[in-house]
Design a protein around this motif. Structure first.
Motif, PDB file in Angstrom:
ATOM      1  N   HIS A 109      28.429  -3.509   9.505  1.00 39.83           N
ATOM      2  CA  HIS A 109      28.962  -3.448  10.607  1.00 39.83           C
ATOM      3  C   HIS A 109      30.743  -3.550   9.964  1.00 39.83           C
ATOM      4  N   ARG A 110      31.011  -4.483   9.199  1.00 39.62           N
ATOM      5  CA  ARG A 110      32.306  -4.663   8.787  1.00 39.62           C
ATOM      6  C   ARG A 110      32.776  -3.795   7.831  1.00 39.62           C
ATOM      7  N   TYR A 111      31.977  -3.030   7.254  1.00 43.93           N
ATOM      8  CA  TYR A 111      32.246  -1.911   6.456  1.00 43.93           C
ATOM      9  C   TYR A 111      32.806  -0.670   7.446  1.00 43.93           C
ATOM     10  N   VAL A 112      31.939  -0.405   8.379  1.00 44.15           N
ATOM     11  CA  VAL A 112      32.318   0.650   9.437  1.00 44.15           C
ATOM     12  C   VAL A 112      33.702   0.316  10.198  1.00 44.15           C
ATOM     13  N   GLU A 113      34.099  -0.785  10.560  1.00 47.01           N
ATOM     14  CA  GLU A 113      35.145  -1.323  11.125  1.00 47.01           C
ATOM     15  C   GLU A 113      36.420  -1.152  10.346  1.00 47.01           C
ATOM     16  N   THR A 114      36.261  -1.253   8.830  1.00 46.67           N
ATOM     17  CA  THR A 114      37.360  -1.357   8.155  1.00 46.67           C
ATOM     18  C   THR A 114      37.549   0.000   7.237  1.00 46.67           C
ATOM     19  N   LYS A 115      36.710   0.732   7.105  1.00 46.33           N
ATOM     20  CA  LYS A 115      36.593   1.799   6.218  1.00 46.33           C
ATOM     21  C   LYS A 115      37.730   2.700   6.435  1.00 46.33           C
ATOM     22  N   ARG A 116      38.745   3.035   5.390  1.00 43.21           N
ATOM     23  CA  ARG A 116      39.940   3.902   6.012  1.00 43.21           C
ATOM     24  C   ARG A 116      39.193   5.412   5.411  1.00 43.21           C
ATOM     25  N   LEU A 117      39.548   6.156   6.536  1.00 44.03           N
ATOM     26  CA  LEU A 117      38.780   7.652   6.500  1.00 44.03           C
ATOM     27  C   LEU A 117      40.053   8.384   5.754  1.00 44.03           C
ATOM     28  N   LYS A 118      39.786   9.446   4.976  1.00 45.38           N
ATOM     29  CA  LYS A 118      40.772  10.285   4.554  1.00 45.38           C
ATOM     30  C   LYS A 118      41.182  11.413   5.228  1.00 45.38           C
ATOM     31  N   CYS A 119      40.446  11.761   6.107  1.00 44.57           N
ATOM     32  CA  CYS A 119      40.914  13.239   6.727  1.00 44.57           C
ATOM     33  C   CYS A 119      41.037  12.906   8.270  1.00 44.57           C
ATOM     34  N   PRO A 120      41.658  13.572   8.944  1.00 47.42           N
ATOM     35  CA  PRO A 120      41.653  13.289  10.478  1.00 47.42           C
ATOM     36  C   PRO A 120      40.240  13.843  11.209  1.00 47.42           C
ATOM     37  N   ASP A 121      39.631  14.649  10.689  1.00 44.74           N
ATOM     38  CA  ASP A 121      38.355  15.302  11.050  1.00 44.74           C
ATOM     39  C   ASP A 121      37.257  14.290  10.801  1.00 44.74           C
ATOM     40  N   GLN A 122      37.231  13.386   9.924  1.00 41.98           N
ATOM     41  CA  GLN A 122      36.157  12.656   9.712  1.00 41.98           C
ATOM     42  C   GLN A 122      36.075  11.298  10.615  1.00 41.98           C
ATOM     43  N   GLN A 123      34.740  10.948  10.771  1.00 43.19           N
ATOM     44  CA  GLN A 123      34.417   9.706  11.731  1.00 43.19           C
ATOM     45  C   GLN A 123      33.286   8.884  10.998  1.00 43.19           C
ATOM     46  N   LEU A 124      33.516   7.724  11.512  1.00 45.35           N
ATOM     47  CA  LEU A 124      32.550   6.507  10.976  1.00 45.35           C
ATOM     48  C   LEU A 124      32.274   5.810  12.070  1.00 45.35           C
ATOM     49  N   VAL A 125      31.125   5.730  12.474  1.00 50.68           N
ATOM     50  CA  VAL A 125      30.636   4.956  13.435  1.00 50.68           C
ATOM     51  C   VAL A 125      29.172   4.241  13.374  1.00 50.68           C
ATOM     52  N   CYS A 126      29.177   3.055  14.053  1.00 53.22           N
ATOM     53  CA  CYS A 126      27.802   2.441  13.880  1.00 53.22           C
ATOM     54  C   CYS A 126      27.203   2.257  15.390  1.00 53.22           C
ATOM     55  N   VAL A 127      25.945   2.319  15.390  1.00 51.51           N
ATOM     56  CA  VAL A 127      25.248   1.906  16.815  1.00 51.51           C
ATOM     57  C   VAL A 127      24.349   0.777  16.484  1.00 51.51           C
ATOM     58  N   ALA A 128      24.446  -0.492  17.263  1.00 52.97           N
ATOM     59  CA  ALA A 128      23.887  -1.719  16.942  1.00 52.97           C
ATOM     60  C   ALA A 128      22.725  -1.979  17.904  1.00 52.97           C
ATOM     61  N   PRO A 129      21.642  -1.318  17.849  1.00 49.28           N
ATOM     62  CA  PRO A 129      20.789  -1.724  18.912  1.00 49.28           C
ATOM     63  C   PRO A 129      20.004  -3.018  18.982  1.00 49.28           C
ATOM     64  N   THR A 130      19.877  -3.485  19.942  1.00 54.61           N
ATOM     65  CA  THR A 130      18.890  -4.736  20.118  1.00 54.61           C
ATOM     66  C   THR A 130      17.388  -4.360  19.890  1.00 54.61           C
ATOM     67  N   CYS A 131      16.506  -5.153  20.037  1.00 49.55           N
ATOM     68  CA  CYS A 131      15.095  -4.845  19.933  1.00 49.55           C
ATOM     69  C   CYS A 131      14.480  -3.519  20.482  1.00 49.55           C
ATOM     70  N   ILE A 132      13.973  -2.781  19.561  1.00 48.43           N
ATOM     71  CA  ILE A 132      13.187  -1.379  20.019  1.00 48.43           C
ATOM     72  C   ILE A 132      11.707  -1.760  19.860  1.00 48.43           C
ATOM     73  N   LEU A 133      10.947  -2.040  20.640  1.00 44.46           N
ATOM     74  CA  LEU A 133       9.715  -2.779  20.631  1.00 44.46           C
ATOM     75  C   LEU A 133       8.784  -1.557  19.806  1.00 44.46           C
ATOM     76  N   ASN A 134       8.654  -0.386  19.715  1.00 44.50           N
ATOM     77  CA  ASN A 134       7.630   0.336  19.221  1.00 44.50           C
ATOM     78  C   ASN A 134       8.389   0.835  17.863  1.00 44.50           C
ATOM     79  N   THR A 135       9.287   0.161  17.024  1.00 51.28           N
ATOM     80  CA  THR A 135       9.550   0.479  15.618  1.00 51.28           C
ATOM     81  C   THR A 135       8.687   0.000  14.683  1.00 51.28           C
ATOM     82  N   GLY A 136       8.828   0.570  13.574  1.00 53.32           N
ATOM     83  CA  GLY A 136       7.914   0.163  12.386  1.00 53.32           C
ATOM     84  C   GLY A 136       8.308  -1.252  12.000  1.00 53.32           C
ATOM     85  N   MET A 137       9.695  -1.713  12.282  1.00 50.19           N
ATOM     86  CA  MET A 137      10.009  -2.994  12.016  1.00 50.19           C
ATOM     87  C   MET A 137       9.257  -3.956  13.005  1.00 50.19           C
ATOM     88  N   ASN A 138       9.095  -3.625  14.142  1.00 47.05           N
ATOM     89  CA  ASN A 138       8.436  -4.710  15.024  1.00 47.05           C
ATOM     90  C   ASN A 138       7.220  -4.615  15.189  1.00 47.05           C
TER      91      ASN A 138
END
Length: 196
Positions: A109-138
Motif C-alpha cells: 500500500h505504501r509503495y502505491v501511495e508514494t511511487k512517482r510515475l514517469k508519464c502522465p498516462d501512467q496509473q498505479l492504484v491499489c484495491v484493498a478488499p476485506t474478507c472474500i469468503l470463497n477465495t483460496g486464502m480463506n
C-alpha cells in the motif's frame, strides 16, 4: 486486454466476465507493451509469524510485495501508458493472524501511495478488499479460523462478506472506465467494518 498475474484467483475470474484478460504466470514478466495490468496475487499462512520458518516468511514477502514492486517498477520505467492495479488487503490496516501477510500488504500500500510515475498516462492504484469468503486464502482456514470468520461476518455492518464481482467491478472501473486521474491511492473495500 488486461494482463493478469493471479488469473486463477476468484477476483480475476470475476473480472474475466467484464473484460478480456490474459494470464501471466508468476515469475514471468508482464508484456512490455500492454496498457492494463493487474497483480492479483497473495499468500497468507494459516499460522502466526512466530510459528513460521524463515523460508516461509521470505516466500510470503516475495509473493505479496517484492515481486510486485519489482515488476511495477520495471513497467513504469519502460511503458509510458502502463495502467496498473494491485490487490492489497484490509489486513494491512487491521492486522491479521499472519502478521507477515499484513505487514507485506501494508508495504505494498505504501509503495502505491508514494511511487512517482514517469508519464502522465501512467496509473498505479491499489484495491484493498476485506474478507472474500470463497477465495483460496480463506478455504484453507482450519475450524477455528472458519468460526472466527463467521463471528466477524455477524459483527460486520453489512453482515456479509465482499463478493469477488464487487472487487472485479472496482478494478474494471479503475483500469477501463476512469480516465486515469485516480492514481497513487489505496481504495479500501471494507464495507464500513473499520468504522465499528
Amino acid at each position: 486486454m488486461i494482463y493478469v498475474r493471479g488469473a486463477d484467483s476468484t477476483i480475476a475470474e470475476a473480472l474475466s466476465d467484464l473484460h478480456q484478460i490474459h494470464p501471466v504466470l508468476r515469475g514471468e514478466q508482464m508484456p512490455d507493451d500492454g496498457e492494463k495490468y493487474l497483480f492479483c496475487t497473495g499468500l497468507i499462512r494459516p499460522k502466526q509469524s512466530i510459528d513460521q520458518s524463515a523460508e516461509e516468511i521470505a516466500e510470503t514477502l516475495k509473493i505479496n510485495v517484492i515481486d510486485i514492486i519489482r515488476e511495477c517498477d520495471r513497467l513504469i520505467s519502460i511503458n509510458p501508458k502502463a495502467r496498473i492495479c494491485v490487490t492489497g488487503s484490509e489486513s494491512a490496516f487491521k492486522g491479521s493472524f499472519d502478521g507477515i501477510y499484513a505487514a507485506s500488504k501494508a508495504a505494498l500500500h505504501r509503495y502505491v501511495e508514494t511511487k512517482r510515475l514517469k508519464c502522465p498516462d501512467q496509473q498505479l492504484v491499489c484495491v484493498a478488499p476485506t474478507c472474500i469468503l470463497n477465495t483460496g486464502m480463506n478455504r484453507q482456514r482450519n475450524a477455528d479460523g472458519v468460526a472466527a470468520l463467521e463471528r466477524r461476518r455477524l459483527a460486520h455492518p453489512k453482515q456479509r462478506w465482499l463478493q469477488p464481482m464487487e472487487v472485479a467491478r472496482m478494478i474494471h472501473f479503475l483500469l477501463c472506465v476512469d480516465a486515469g486521474y485516480t492514481t497513487n491511492v489505496v481504495i479500501r473495500m471494507g464495507g464500513g467494518e473499520h468504522c465499528v
